[in-house]
Motif scaffolding. Structure first.
Motif, PDB file in Angstrom:
ATOM      1  N   GLU B 279       1.320  -0.672  -0.123  1.00 30.48           N
ATOM      2  CA  GLU B 279      -0.462   0.116  -0.114  1.00 30.48           C
ATOM      3  C   GLU B 279       0.971   1.060  -0.407  1.00 30.48           C
ATOM      4  O   GLU B 279       1.625   2.196   1.171  1.00 30.48           O
ATOM      5  N   PHE B 280       1.294   1.752  -1.360  1.00 36.69           N
ATOM      6  CA  PHE B 280       2.077   2.953  -1.545  1.00 36.69           C
ATOM      7  C   PHE B 280       1.082   3.590  -2.094  1.00 36.69           C
ATOM      8  O   PHE B 280       3.044   5.122  -2.703  1.00 36.69           O
ATOM      9  N   GLY B 281       0.705   4.099  -2.739  1.00 29.17           N
ATOM     10  CA  GLY B 281       0.014   4.887  -3.659  1.00 29.17           C
ATOM     11  C   GLY B 281       0.512   4.812  -5.441  1.00 29.17           C
ATOM     12  O   GLY B 281       0.981   4.421  -5.256  1.00 29.17           O
ATOM     13  N   TRP B 282      -0.544   3.640  -5.639  1.00 28.67           N
ATOM     14  CA  TRP B 282      -0.076   3.360  -7.208  1.00 28.67           C
ATOM     15  C   TRP B 282      -0.802   3.186  -8.332  1.00 28.67           C
ATOM     16  O   TRP B 282      -1.771   3.128  -8.238  1.00 28.67           O
ATOM     17  N   SER B 283      -0.489   3.365  -8.914  1.00 25.14           N
ATOM     18  CA  SER B 283      -1.126   3.891 -10.563  1.00 25.14           C
ATOM     19  C   SER B 283       0.273   3.194 -11.889  1.00 25.14           C
ATOM     20  O   SER B 283       0.960   3.237 -12.048  1.00 25.14           O
ATOM     21  N   ASP B 284      -0.732   2.785 -12.689  1.00 27.32           N
ATOM     22  CA  ASP B 284      -0.175   2.305 -14.048  1.00 27.32           C
ATOM     23  C   ASP B 284       0.227   3.252 -14.980  1.00 27.32           C
ATOM     24  O   ASP B 284       0.389   3.618 -15.590  1.00 27.32           O
ATOM     25  N   VAL B 285      -0.553   4.418 -14.870  1.00 29.20           N
ATOM     26  CA  VAL B 285      -0.611   5.809 -15.575  1.00 29.20           C
ATOM     27  C   VAL B 285      -1.090   5.028 -16.592  1.00 29.20           C
ATOM     28  O   VAL B 285      -0.829   5.243 -17.678  1.00 29.20           O
ATOM     29  N   GLY B 286      -2.540   5.090 -16.805  1.00 27.38           N
ATOM     30  CA  GLY B 286      -3.077   3.483 -17.818  1.00 27.38           C
ATOM     31  C   GLY B 286      -4.038   4.438 -18.921  1.00 27.38           C
ATOM     32  O   GLY B 286      -4.055   4.809 -20.239  1.00 27.38           O
ATOM     33  N   SER B 287      -4.102   6.772 -18.895  1.00 21.69           N
ATOM     34  CA  SER B 287      -4.161   7.374 -19.474  1.00 21.69           C
ATOM     35  C   SER B 287      -4.193   8.660 -19.071  1.00 21.69           C
ATOM     36  O   SER B 287      -4.185   9.206 -17.618  1.00 21.69           O
ATOM     37  N   TRP B 288      -4.684   9.296 -19.819  1.00 24.92           N
ATOM     38  CA  TRP B 288      -4.994  11.338 -19.126  1.00 24.92           C
ATOM     39  C   TRP B 288      -5.454  11.046 -17.948  1.00 24.92           C
ATOM     40  O   TRP B 288      -5.464  11.967 -17.505  1.00 24.92           O
ATOM     41  N   ALA B 289      -6.685   9.790 -18.168  1.00 25.87           N
ATOM     42  CA  ALA B 289      -7.582  10.389 -16.661  1.00 25.87           C
ATOM     43  C   ALA B 289      -7.016   9.746 -15.886  1.00 25.87           C
ATOM     44  O   ALA B 289      -6.949  10.337 -14.449  1.00 25.87           O
ATOM     45  N   ALA B 290      -6.232   9.051 -15.789  1.00 23.18           N
ATOM     46  CA  ALA B 290      -5.000   8.309 -14.008  1.00 23.18           C
ATOM     47  C   ALA B 290      -4.036   9.237 -14.716  1.00 23.18           C
ATOM     48  O   ALA B 290      -3.690   9.620 -13.336  1.00 23.18           O
ATOM     49  N   VAL B 291      -3.464  10.496 -15.437  1.00 27.89           N
ATOM     50  CA  VAL B 291      -2.302  11.378 -14.672  1.00 27.89           C
ATOM     51  C   VAL B 291      -3.136  12.618 -14.028  1.00 27.89           C
ATOM     52  O   VAL B 291      -2.927  12.857 -13.198  1.00 27.89           O
ATOM     53  N   HIS B 292      -4.659  12.604 -14.045  1.00 27.86           N
ATOM     54  CA  HIS B 292      -5.281  13.853 -13.970  1.00 27.86           C
ATOM     55  C   HIS B 292      -5.486  13.502 -12.300  1.00 27.86           C
ATOM     56  O   HIS B 292      -5.197  14.137 -11.731  1.00 27.86           O
ATOM     57  N   GLN B 293      -6.280  11.488 -12.027  1.00 32.01           N
ATOM     58  CA  GLN B 293      -6.579  11.372 -10.955  1.00 32.01           C
ATOM     59  C   GLN B 293      -4.700  11.771 -10.095  1.00 32.01           C
ATOM     60  O   GLN B 293      -4.819  12.288  -8.869  1.00 32.01           O
ATOM     61  N   MET B 294      -3.738  11.452 -10.330  1.00 34.65           N
ATOM     62  CA  MET B 294      -2.690  11.235  -9.890  1.00 34.65           C
ATOM     63  C   MET B 294      -1.427  12.786  -9.555  1.00 34.65           C
ATOM     64  O   MET B 294      -0.029  12.588  -8.801  1.00 34.65           O
ATOM     65  N   SER B 295      -2.458  14.235 -10.396  1.00 33.00           N
ATOM     66  CA  SER B 295      -1.764  14.756 -10.334  1.00 33.00           C
ATOM     67  C   SER B 295      -2.114  15.628  -9.272  1.00 33.00           C
ATOM     68  O   SER B 295      -3.783  15.434  -9.033  1.00 33.00           O
ATOM     69  N   GLY B 296      -1.384  17.099  -8.626  1.00 29.70           N
ATOM     70  CA  GLY B 296      -2.363  17.703  -8.341  1.00 29.70           C
ATOM     71  C   GLY B 296      -3.222  18.719  -8.411  1.00 29.70           C
ATOM     72  O   GLY B 296      -2.813  19.364  -9.583  1.00 29.70           O
ATOM     73  N   ARG B 297      -4.522  18.620  -7.828  1.00 31.60           N
ATOM     74  CA  ARG B 297      -5.447  19.599  -8.270  1.00 31.60           C
ATOM     75  C   ARG B 297      -5.422  20.669  -7.320  1.00 31.60           C
ATOM     76  O   ARG B 297      -5.476  20.591  -5.997  1.00 31.60           O
ATOM     77  N   ASP B 298      -6.632  21.528  -8.162  1.00 35.56           N
ATOM     78  CA  ASP B 298      -6.780  22.730  -7.441  1.00 35.56           C
ATOM     79  C   ASP B 298      -8.238  22.704  -6.969  1.00 35.56           C
ATOM     80  O   ASP B 298      -8.388  21.477  -7.229  1.00 35.56           O
ATOM     81  N   PRO B 299      -8.541  23.185  -5.974  1.00 41.61           N
ATOM     82  CA  PRO B 299      -9.740  23.419  -5.290  1.00 41.61           C
ATOM     83  C   PRO B 299     -11.270  22.439  -6.164  1.00 41.61           C
ATOM     84  O   PRO B 299     -11.615  22.115  -5.828  1.00 41.61           O
ATOM     85  N   ASP B 300     -11.004  23.359  -7.657  1.00 38.13           N
ATOM     86  CA  ASP B 300     -12.296  22.962  -8.510  1.00 38.13           C
ATOM     87  C   ASP B 300     -11.753  21.521  -9.355  1.00 38.13           C
ATOM     88  O   ASP B 300     -12.077  21.205 -10.025  1.00 38.13           O
ATOM     89  N   GLY B 301     -10.601  21.482  -8.483  1.00 37.38           N
ATOM     90  CA  GLY B 301      -9.891  19.918  -9.558  1.00 37.38           C
ATOM     91  C   GLY B 301      -9.310  19.807 -11.079  1.00 37.38           C
ATOM     92  O   GLY B 301      -9.313  18.402 -11.320  1.00 37.38           O
TER      93      GLY B 301
END
Lengths: 377, 377
Positions: B279-301
């Motif tokens: 359990e270390f926060g993992w993604s295979d970064v399979g798509s731009w959606a995954a990049v979005h999920q793993m990126s730092g986001r502002d309060p509006d996402g």
């Protein structure tokens, strides 16, 4: 008609609604929104056959003069008038009337915004000729009234009065009154009662306009007289050493007011304005949504001016002459691609582009609203 | 643990899911999706403390060798192995095992894909060390099993068996079986029964792997033996005139097969595979959606790696290092800006970017999938 027709194109707009394509040095009339020609050039080409290049005048503001002249290099140099500063349309049209009157006191002038879209050019020209003829025959101000297709709240409306007696060639009406941008309910009522959109396209004799300017706007008229005196009643293009300083001085004084408020509304209430309905496919191209509506679209409703590919996308507009744009699953989106800035938005909110420009300034992105735009010629 | 740990980074991927950023010469592991470092560099930095740069090996394909070497210029030149062609992961890992075995027949190797994302690096390293220790102590193949957070259908699953007796340091389990990408219903069941995601991260002794290769994949093993003979059992970096032609010849013959199919599945059914939950926060970064999920986001996402402004926009991803991007009224959109191509899409459909690349080729836009990409360094 023995009177000469002068086409007067008003080209002083500043572009904020088409950011990032439009910048302060690249206003809407200098954009190529529908093909290889700028809106200004398309406007000039549409009216060139009415009076030839000698009788096609452009009024612009000093800071745009060079760009406008370059864009319409086929017109005589003396046909470009530059206002020292923008003071809305009444002083601008007054200045043009002065010039037209100086060239031929008997002639009729047609006023046209430089940044509109028209689809049926022959019908457009027929309507303008009819308006010019009526303006001469009845010594009236004549407005072109666009047959509305929906209750737009962003336009002004012309409320028709009685049909004009003896208008053999086309239907024409007295103008009962003008109604500025109405609310939605009023817009629907105006549509039902047969009112027309005010497109800002007018025809009148220069002498008629100047007389009414004296009646309704004596301050502007007074300034125009001083400018005329500085030319000795000749063309504004006549070399006269003090002319530009006189114009600059008078422009500082004149009120900033639209021709509608200044002349048409008071003249309308005194029965001096006619309207000729026009049906020639018209838009004032007020937003990217309008560009999308007026552009050729594929069966999915997508429009583009460059290389593109859209998968699962509908009703989108791409303005990107220089790059491949690929859309995936987009709806009602518009993409405007420029060398330094990219706008991606919802077409239903394209009216808000104007607000964006203010927001950019607030965030310290001023440079993107003013400069940095490398023209692609 | 007296055995040396070799980290083996598998960097042979070809990028289609990240078009237009990824091109055939710029695969996913060489992209900077989360900041100033490429995924490959981030991967190498994560494991460097395990065995130092001497024990960090990279396996890539010949056409990417220069770019990969340049990206990891801190590693010894001899630590880069190049496959002449891609044959999925089994031959690749076999080749790496050969090299690790030649350097130290007792050592353990950790296999890591070059293009994953990890948030908790200390926990990640602890898990890898545990896996390596178990691999040595029990002479088993050890897989890292990611604690699933939702029933993803795009990943393979590891079905846990009994807890490992005597695993004092951490929980570890026998692997009962592997389940390839399941349907949605099966995925939900797997989540309920405590199954883990197969992240493609493994630990085993080189000798264990080579022995099981002989048992389950004699053809590949046979080719590996021929390659080893060409080096005289020494490092693949040893100058040996016929080596590269032997490798090329053997690679033509070996089957293209994944390590999962080739080794892990048959070994699992014979009780030779363990799993260590991570359990270390993992993604295979399979798509731009995954990049979005793993990126730092502002309060509006919204997430961006450049200058940007978003009005009335939520949950968007902007990848545009070089230009100002403005969003107006967008939802769940991703914008990927490159010098010659622009992609605007719905994040919910970002899996389809892969199909786009095929579509581009079909439409004659091949050049945009292969070349024309000017690296920004």
């Amino acid at each position: 008609m023995r009177q000469k027709i002068y086409s007067v194109i008003i080209a002083g707009g500043r572009g904020t609604r088409f950011w990032p394509l439009s910048r302060s040095r690249k206003p809407k009339q200098l954009l190529k929104l529908f093909g290889p020609k700028t809106l200004l050039r398309e406007t000039a080409d549409r009216v060139l056959s009415l009076g030839g290049s000698d009788q096609t005048l452009i009024v612009t503001v000093a800071e745009q003069l060079n760009a406008v002249r370059k864009e319409l290099s086929g017109l005589p140099r003396k046909n470009f008038l530059a206002e020292p500063e923008g003071k809305n349309t009444a002083p601008c049209i007054g200045l043009a009337a002065l010039e037209v009157f100086a060239r031929d006191p008997d002639s009729v002038m047609i006023i046209l915004p430089a940044d509109h879209w028209v689809s049926d050019v022959p019908a457009f020209r027929r309507t303008l000729k009819t308006a010019a003829e009526l303006a001469v025959r009845h010594d009236r101000l004549v407005t072109i009234g666009i047959q509305p297709t929906y209750p737009e709240t962003g336009y002004g409306y012309i409320v028709k009065g009685e049909p004009l007696a003896g208008a053999e060639t086309a239907d024409a009406y007295q103008v009962k009154r003008f109604k500025e941008k109405p609310d939605a309910k009023t817009a629907r009522r105006l549509l039902r009662n047969g009112s027309l959109w005010n497109a800002g396209i007018f025809a009148w004799k220069a002498s008629t306009l100047l007389a009414l300017m004296e009646r309704y706007q004596p301050a502007i008229h007074n300034s125009l007289v001083k400018i005329a005196n500085a030319t000795g009643g000749k063309s504004l293009a006549t070399p006269a050493p003090t002319l530009s300083s006189v114009i600059a001085r008078e422009y500082k004084k004149v009120p900033s007011i639209s021709i509608d408020h200044a002349i048409l509304e008071p003249a309308g209430s005194e029965g001096r304005v006619l309207t000729v309905p026009g049906e020639f496919g018209w838009s004032d191209v007020g937003s990217w949504a309008a560009v999308h509506q007026m552009s050729g679209r594929d069966p999915d409703g997508n429009a583009s001016n460059g290389r593109w590919l859209a998968l699962g996308s509908k009703d989108c507009l791409i303005h990107a002459p220089d790059r491949l744009v690929v859309l995936l699953g987009m709806r009602d989106a518009f993409i405007v691609d420029t060398p330094d800035a990219l706008l991606v938005g919802d077409l239903k909110r394209s009216q808000e582009v104007r607000d964006l420009v203010g927001e950019l300034k607030k965030r310290g992105y001023d440079s993107y609203t003013i400069d940095g735009f490398r023209s692609r010629g």
